[in-house]
Design a protein around this motif. Structure first.
Motif, PDB file in Angstrom:
ATOM      1  N   VAL A   1      72.388  64.640  61.527  1.00  0.00           N
ATOM      2  CA  VAL A   1      72.628  64.068  62.838  1.00  0.00           C
ATOM      3  C   VAL A   1      73.785  63.086  62.760  1.00  0.00           C
ATOM      4  CG1 VAL A   1      71.661  62.682  64.698  1.00  0.00           C
ATOM      5  CG2 VAL A   1      70.216  64.323  63.481  1.00  0.00           C
ATOM      6  N   ARG A   2      74.693  63.208  63.712  1.00  0.00           N
ATOM      7  CA  ARG A   2      75.836  62.295  63.757  1.00  0.00           C
ATOM      8  C   ARG A   2      76.076  61.877  65.195  1.00  0.00           C
ATOM      9  NH1 ARG A   2      81.777  62.519  62.764  1.00  0.00           N
ATOM     10  NH2 ARG A   2      81.752  64.613  63.640  1.00  0.00           N
ATOM     11  N   LEU A   3      76.311  60.576  65.399  1.00  0.00           N
ATOM     12  CA  LEU A   3      76.621  60.025  66.719  1.00  0.00           C
ATOM     13  C   LEU A   3      77.974  59.334  66.623  1.00  0.00           C
ATOM     14  CD1 LEU A   3      73.153  58.395  67.501  1.00  0.00           C
ATOM     15  CD2 LEU A   3      73.993  60.587  68.333  1.00  0.00           C
ATOM     16  N   VAL A   4      78.891  59.672  67.527  1.00  0.00           N
ATOM     17  CA  VAL A   4      80.228  59.097  67.493  1.00  0.00           C
ATOM     18  C   VAL A   4      80.542  58.484  68.852  1.00  0.00           C
ATOM     19  CG1 VAL A   4      82.671  59.517  67.136  1.00  0.00           C
ATOM     20  CG2 VAL A   4      80.972  60.788  65.793  1.00  0.00           C
ATOM     21  N   GLU A   5      80.708  57.160  68.853  1.00  0.00           N
ATOM     22  CA  GLU A   5      81.036  56.447  70.088  1.00  0.00           C
ATOM     23  C   GLU A   5      82.549  56.369  70.278  1.00  0.00           C
ATOM     24  OE1 GLU A   5      77.505  53.966  68.312  1.00  0.00           O
ATOM     25  OE2 GLU A   5      79.330  54.947  67.574  1.00  0.00           O
ATOM     26  N   ALA A  11      76.926  63.521  70.319  1.00  0.00           N
ATOM     27  CA  ALA A  11      75.966  63.780  69.255  1.00  0.00           C
ATOM     28  C   ALA A  11      76.223  65.135  68.630  1.00  0.00           C
ATOM     29  CB  ALA A  11      74.547  63.729  69.817  1.00  0.00           C
ATOM     30  N   ALA A  12      75.983  65.229  67.337  1.00  0.00           N
ATOM     31  CA  ALA A  12      76.088  66.484  66.619  1.00  0.00           C
ATOM     32  C   ALA A  12      74.894  66.604  65.679  1.00  0.00           C
ATOM     33  CB  ALA A  12      77.386  66.543  65.828  1.00  0.00           C
ATOM     34  N   GLY A  13      74.494  67.861  65.435  1.00  0.00           N
ATOM     35  CA  GLY A  13      73.413  68.082  64.487  1.00  0.00           C
ATOM     36  C   GLY A  13      72.047  68.243  65.103  1.00  0.00           C
ATOM     37  N   LEU A  14      71.976  68.152  66.455  1.00  0.00           N
ATOM     38  CA  LEU A  14      70.708  68.415  67.117  1.00  0.00           C
ATOM     39  C   LEU A  14      70.958  68.749  68.583  1.00  0.00           C
ATOM     40  CD1 LEU A  14      70.646  65.593  68.752  1.00  0.00           C
ATOM     41  CD2 LEU A  14      69.322  64.769  66.815  1.00  0.00           C
ATOM     42  N   THR A  15      69.909  69.221  69.242  1.00  0.00           N
ATOM     43  CA  THR A  15      69.993  69.576  70.660  1.00  0.00           C
ATOM     44  C   THR A  15      69.525  68.372  71.468  1.00  0.00           C
ATOM     45  OG1 THR A  15      69.519  71.877  70.151  1.00  0.00           O
ATOM     46  CG2 THR A  15      69.240  71.176  72.445  1.00  0.00           C
ATOM     47  N   ASN A  32      74.037  67.060  78.895  1.00  0.00           N
ATOM     48  CA  ASN A  32      73.455  67.776  77.765  1.00  0.00           C
ATOM     49  C   ASN A  32      74.358  68.905  77.283  1.00  0.00           C
ATOM     50  OD1 ASN A  32      71.222  66.113  77.768  1.00  0.00           O
ATOM     51  ND2 ASN A  32      70.013  67.483  79.057  1.00  0.00           N
ATOM     52  N   ALA A  33      75.090  69.510  78.192  1.00  0.00           N
ATOM     53  CA  ALA A  33      75.987  70.603  77.803  1.00  0.00           C
ATOM     54  C   ALA A  33      77.079  70.107  76.867  1.00  0.00           C
ATOM     55  CB  ALA A  33      76.598  71.250  79.037  1.00  0.00           C
ATOM     56  N   LYS A  34      77.492  68.858  77.055  1.00  0.00           N
ATOM     57  CA  LYS A  34      78.520  68.265  76.201  1.00  0.00           C
ATOM     58  C   LYS A  34      77.923  67.429  75.082  1.00  0.00           C
ATOM     59  CE  LYS A  34      82.038  68.107  79.814  1.00  0.00           C
ATOM     60  NZ  LYS A  34      82.977  67.267  80.594  1.00  0.00           N
ATOM     61  N   THR A  35      76.599  67.425  74.980  1.00  0.00           N
ATOM     62  CA  THR A  35      75.863  66.625  73.972  1.00  0.00           C
ATOM     63  C   THR A  35      76.357  65.190  73.954  1.00  0.00           C
ATOM     64  OG1 THR A  35      77.305  67.181  72.088  1.00  0.00           O
ATOM     65  CG2 THR A  35      75.499  68.682  72.557  1.00  0.00           C
ATOM     66  N   THR A  93      72.334  55.301  70.248  1.00  0.00           N
ATOM     67  CA  THR A  93      71.180  55.701  69.455  1.00  0.00           C
ATOM     68  C   THR A  93      70.464  56.864  70.123  1.00  0.00           C
ATOM     69  OG1 THR A  93      69.149  54.890  68.388  1.00  0.00           O
ATOM     70  CG2 THR A  93      69.648  54.021  70.567  1.00  0.00           C
ATOM     71  N   ILE A  94      69.711  57.626  69.358  1.00  0.00           N
ATOM     72  CA  ILE A  94      68.991  58.780  69.890  1.00  0.00           C
ATOM     73  C   ILE A  94      67.602  58.816  69.272  1.00  0.00           C
ATOM     74  CG2 ILE A  94      69.899  60.355  68.113  1.00  0.00           C
ATOM     75  CD1 ILE A  94      70.027  62.519  70.324  1.00  0.00           C
ATOM     76  N   GLY A  95      66.604  59.214  70.080  1.00  0.00           N
ATOM     77  CA  GLY A  95      65.242  59.254  69.577  1.00  0.00           C
ATOM     78  C   GLY A  95      64.383  60.213  70.354  1.00  0.00           C
ATOM     79  N   ARG A  96      63.143  60.392  69.892  1.00  0.00           N
ATOM     80  CA  ARG A  96      62.247  61.377  70.501  1.00  0.00           C
ATOM     81  C   ARG A  96      61.761  60.966  71.877  1.00  0.00           C
ATOM     82  NH1 ARG A  96      62.107  66.645  68.878  1.00  0.00           N
ATOM     83  NH2 ARG A  96      62.173  66.778  66.619  1.00  0.00           N
TER      84      ARG A  96
END
Length: 123
Positions: free
Chosen positions: A2-6, A24-28, A74-77, A97-100
């Motif tokens: 998982v990668r997040l780039v601001e 975000a990359a590495g997850l949906t 969501n289409a552009k993550t 940040t991203i979480g469940r």
């Protein structure tokens, strides 16, 4: 992985606007809540705004409500933070940040964080 780039930070005068993006990359991301924190020099990291997978939003009550808007594509993550009527006290490094669940975002307990983007508001 998982990668997040601001991106989108910078220097702006008081009263101006900026829009931050976090890709975000590495997850949906459609299955996840996402959000923003910030950390000013000498202060603890604090919650700014969050958005659930379904689009429910929540904001820090006092400092940013009415001025900041969180949204997602969501289409552009990607999650966004539109910041209007900026004040010098908004100066900080802003983290994505991203979480469940949204509660994980507001509590700052997610294990996934971006590297941060600097926002500086001059008076």
């Amino acid at each position: 992985q998982v990668r997040l780039v601001e991106s989108g930070g910078g220097l702006v005068q008081a009263g101006g606007s900026l829009r931050l993006s976090c890709e975000a990359a590495g997850l949906t991301i459609s299955a996840y809540a996402m959000g923003w924190f910030r950390q000013a020099p000498g202060k603890e990291r604090e919650f700014v705004a969050g958005i659930s997978w379904g689009g429910t939003t929540t904001y820090d009550k006092d400092s940013v409500k009415g001025r900041f808007t969180v949204s997602r594509d969501n289409a552009k993550t990607t999650v966004y933070l539109q910041m209007n009527s900026l004040k010098p006290e908004d100066t900080a490094i802003y983290y994505c940040t991203i979480g469940r669940a949204l509660v994980e975002i507001t509590g700052g307990s997610s294990e996934y964080w971006g590297q941060g983007t600097q926002v500086t508001v001059s008076s």
